[in-house]
Design a protein around this motif. Structure first.
Motif, PDB file in Angstrom:
ATOM      1  N   VAL A 168       0.799  -1.231   0.000  1.00  0.00           N
ATOM      2  CA  VAL A 168       0.000   0.000   0.000  1.00  0.00           C
ATOM      3  C   VAL A 168       0.834   1.284   0.000  1.00  0.00           C
ATOM      4  O   VAL A 168       0.419   2.296  -0.558  1.00  0.00           O
ATOM      5  CB  VAL A 168      -0.970  -0.002   1.217  1.00  0.00           C
ATOM      6  CG1 VAL A 168      -1.732   1.299   1.325  1.00  0.00           C
ATOM      7  CG2 VAL A 168      -1.926  -1.190   1.113  1.00  0.00           C
TER       8      VAL A 168
ATOM      9  N   VAL B 159      -7.397  -2.479  -1.048  1.00  0.00           N
ATOM     10  CA  VAL B 159      -6.748  -3.309  -2.059  1.00  0.00           C
ATOM     11  C   VAL B 159      -7.753  -4.330  -2.622  1.00  0.00           C
ATOM     12  O   VAL B 159      -8.413  -5.039  -1.855  1.00  0.00           O
ATOM     13  CB  VAL B 159      -5.533  -4.060  -1.455  1.00  0.00           C
ATOM     14  CG1 VAL B 159      -4.878  -4.955  -2.512  1.00  0.00           C
ATOM     15  CG2 VAL B 159      -4.530  -3.059  -0.901  1.00  0.00           C
TER      16      VAL B 159
ATOM     17  N   LEU C  25      -3.418  -0.710  -6.575  1.00  0.00           N
ATOM     18  CA  LEU C  25      -3.949  -1.291  -5.339  1.00  0.00           C
ATOM     19  C   LEU C  25      -4.695  -2.601  -5.642  1.00  0.00           C
ATOM     20  O   LEU C  25      -5.882  -2.760  -5.334  1.00  0.00           O
ATOM     21  CB  LEU C  25      -4.849  -0.292  -4.609  1.00  0.00           C
ATOM     22  CG  LEU C  25      -4.111   0.837  -3.885  1.00  0.00           C
ATOM     23  CD1 LEU C  25      -5.081   1.839  -3.275  1.00  0.00           C
ATOM     24  CD2 LEU C  25      -3.180   0.289  -2.805  1.00  0.00           C
TER      25      LEU C  25
END
Lengths: 421, 421
Positions: free
Chosen positions: A255, A290, A320
């Motif tokens: 991330v 995500v 993501l």
């Protein structure tokens, strides 16, 4: 410029680079240091001149309808210039490896034999968009006494030309051959193909950019290339993982900056891990926005997970998104990494020193990490002071490449009249 | 075998080599040592079997009308076998570099980062005629935990196949994957082209042989190649040379073994050297049966000397011929070497330490020698214990290549849960 004049242009650039590289072999570290500081000063003094060139690129970019993100990367802002200036001073402060002698031995016949670190010669950097690469790459090449030929993206054409001109000026006033930094002053893509045929004048090509550019360079080049195509990085969370480490590492790897080559693309979860811990890993990724694509066992943890195909095991999302696979033990994890990965950076999270040793030994990647985020694969983070790129090749340089990786060596044999019998 | 079956054959060889290379990463040095000794033993025990295979090659060679010298090189004589056996024991006795950790640093965030020497993976050796290369090359590749694919000359086909079969047997009985040594069991030249496309399975190609073979390999290969095309080696006798050293070095470099890559091909004589000394150099060569080809000034020393053209400056005669040029000082000598040479091995004879330093620094060759014969450019002479070839490339390995040059490294990062911020 006319198309038929291109070969002569490239001949001239390559020939001048070779001549400059010969002279560079004898340039003292102090002169190079001086040149890098001079360049930093010129970047600040000639700000108006740079802004003018940069505005030309930005106007063309807006007309072409480039995205805001692209325009942002093209802009020579105060921050970008500041970071270039800092980078120049940092590279100037590094110790030059050139001239270092090592591996010395004296033979029974009295010959003294050793290796001496020397510059590679002429390096061509072929890259896309961001003009800061122009300054960073040239600085690293110069620090190791190489001559460099720069071919940046067409969007940054005017900015790159202005930056290269300042570099030549900085070199000239510091007693360093000004041809040691040259730029290819045309946007024509054929110039790249011509450059890649100059194996007599150019010793090494480093392409930086998307996979398409890099594959084209490898395909066309008659000159050795060091590169990485992509970064399909894995984190394997073993059944012996400490979850207090595993969750932050997995989140950070995916991330913190998903668009870069050392971000995680596939999470491998050991089936032997408690179900609540396996769930905690995918849940944490989902909570961080995500999108997950998993095999059957992983989808069982989180019904919202999409179905992964073999293409997902090979995918570099730079986004993501994350592939998830549940594996039966460390052997299957290593097999997956060596089969589908890109030999860039792969990590294990485990408290078992035996597992860590197996992973270190058998994962065939340029960086292998134990209980740390894949995001650390970077020249700066490794303490190299700078980085000219990351290699997933096995020859010469592997992983983040710094100043030392732009040197080679020669054997020196010192005798007193010895002949071979 | 049918032509259409070739691709599958090569696929199989390359795939098995990759699998073997993964297993090789974990094989202990003791097992490899055992395998090399076992191979030495088998060479002696299976002498009758080897002789039979060798006779097939020799008969074919006689039918094809190969020269006596070629047939001599093909023959597995007692001497050849003895030298293979000695070579195997010598390589077995070397210290394995694999697993060595170096360049360690601990970062402010506590990460412990270092490089670990690891095998390259799969190495393909493409070579001509002499069957002893089969054993020597395989031994060096194994010593560094690599898998090797051997493609020898068609003349030695049966001998090479018999040798490779013995190697696989020696590996198998020592707990080393027997596919770590494989031979391409067809003479079809297309097999080489297919092999050179296997960039996913093969990490490095080393061609050994004539310039034609090497250029073909470089041209066709999708895999990194380390090689030298030729050895155009120079001896520069400076105006400050000690003639007691210069004459023996010049004679040794040219005459001791003229057919090899580290023999002198061009003699550069400084115009500042006394005329009687300049004469002594060319006279000594002529007395040793060397045909001389010189520029105008050199021809003035010895009227029998033929006229040299630019082609002679580039020539690798591999014979009792020598180009001679009279140069005005060290700068012109260095300029000549860097322009016409092959970056292999070049020597200066001088008593001036200042001249020696300039020559060392500016001659862009893999070996640079001061007051010693170019003939010393050799892995054995450099104390490497063995040699798999000589590289005039600048990346990865330069000059004679030994066991250590068949390794690469990976970065190991050991953490305790660090994430990047």
């Amino acid at each position: 410029m006319k198309k038929q004049d291109l070969p002569r242009l490239i001949d001239g650039i390559a020939g001048r680079a070779r001549t400059a590289s010969r002279a560079m072999q004898d340039i003292k570290p102090a002169s190079i240091k001086k040149a890098l500081h001079a360049m930093a000063k010129l970047l600040e003094q000639r700000r108006a001149h740079l802004d003018k060139a940069n505005r030309e690129d930005l106007e063309a970019a807006r007309k072409k309808g480039l995205s805001a993100a692209m325009i942002d990367r093209l802009t020579l802002s105060d921050k970008t210039i500041g970071s270039m200036v800092r980078g120049l001073h940092e590279v100037a402060a590094l110790t030059s490896p050139v001239g270092t002698c090592y591996d010395q031995r004296t033979r029974p016949n009295g010959l003294k034999i050793y290796k001496m670190k020397v510059p590679i010669g002429v390096i061509a950097i072929i890259y896309e968009s961001r003009p800061n690469v122009t300054v960073d790459a040239a600085a690293i090449c110069l620090k190791s006494n190489n001559a460099v030929i720069l071919r940046g993206g067409s969007e940054a054409f005017h900015s790159n030309r202005a930056l290269a001109a300042l570099f030549s000026e900085a070199l000239g006033e510091s007693g360093v051959p000004s041809d040691a930094v040259q730029i290819v002053p045309v946007v024509d893509r054929e110039a790249i193909e011509l450059l890649l045929k100059k194996e007599e004048q150019i010793d090494l090509v480093i392409p930086r950019g998307g996979e398409g550019l890099i594959r084209m360079v490898v395909e066309k080049s008659h000159i050795p290339v060091i590169k990485h195509y992509k970064g399909v990085c894995h984190v394997y969370v073993s059944s012996k993982a400490d979850m207090e480490k595993a969750v932050p590492i997995v989140i950070n790897a995916k991330v913190q900056r998903p668009g870069v080559c050392n971000a995680m693309e596939t999470l491998l979860i050991d089936a032997g891990l408690k179900e609540k811990n396996r769930f905690a890993l995918v849940q944490a990724l989902a909570e961080n926005g995500v999108t997950l694509l998993g095999d059957k066992a992983s989808r069982g943890l989180l019904p919202a997970m999409k179905k992964a195909t073999v293409d997902d095991w090979y995918a570099e999302y730079l986004d993501l998104r994350c592939a998830v696979r549940t594996v039966k033990g460390i052997d299957e994890a290593i097999e997956h990494i060596n089969t589908y990965g890109s030999h860039h950076t792969d990590a294990i999270v485990t408290e078992s020193s035996k597992e860590a040793a197996v992973f270190r030994s058998l994962v065939d990647s340029s960086s292998v990490m134990v209980n740390a985020s894949t995001r650390f694969a970077d020249g700066g983070e490794y303490g190299m002071g700078c980085e000219i790129g990351i290699s997933t090749d096995k020859l010469h340089a592997r992983g983040p490449m710094g100043v030392e990786d732009l040197t080679t060596y020669k054997w020196i044999v010192e005798g007193s009249g010895q002949i071979r019998t």
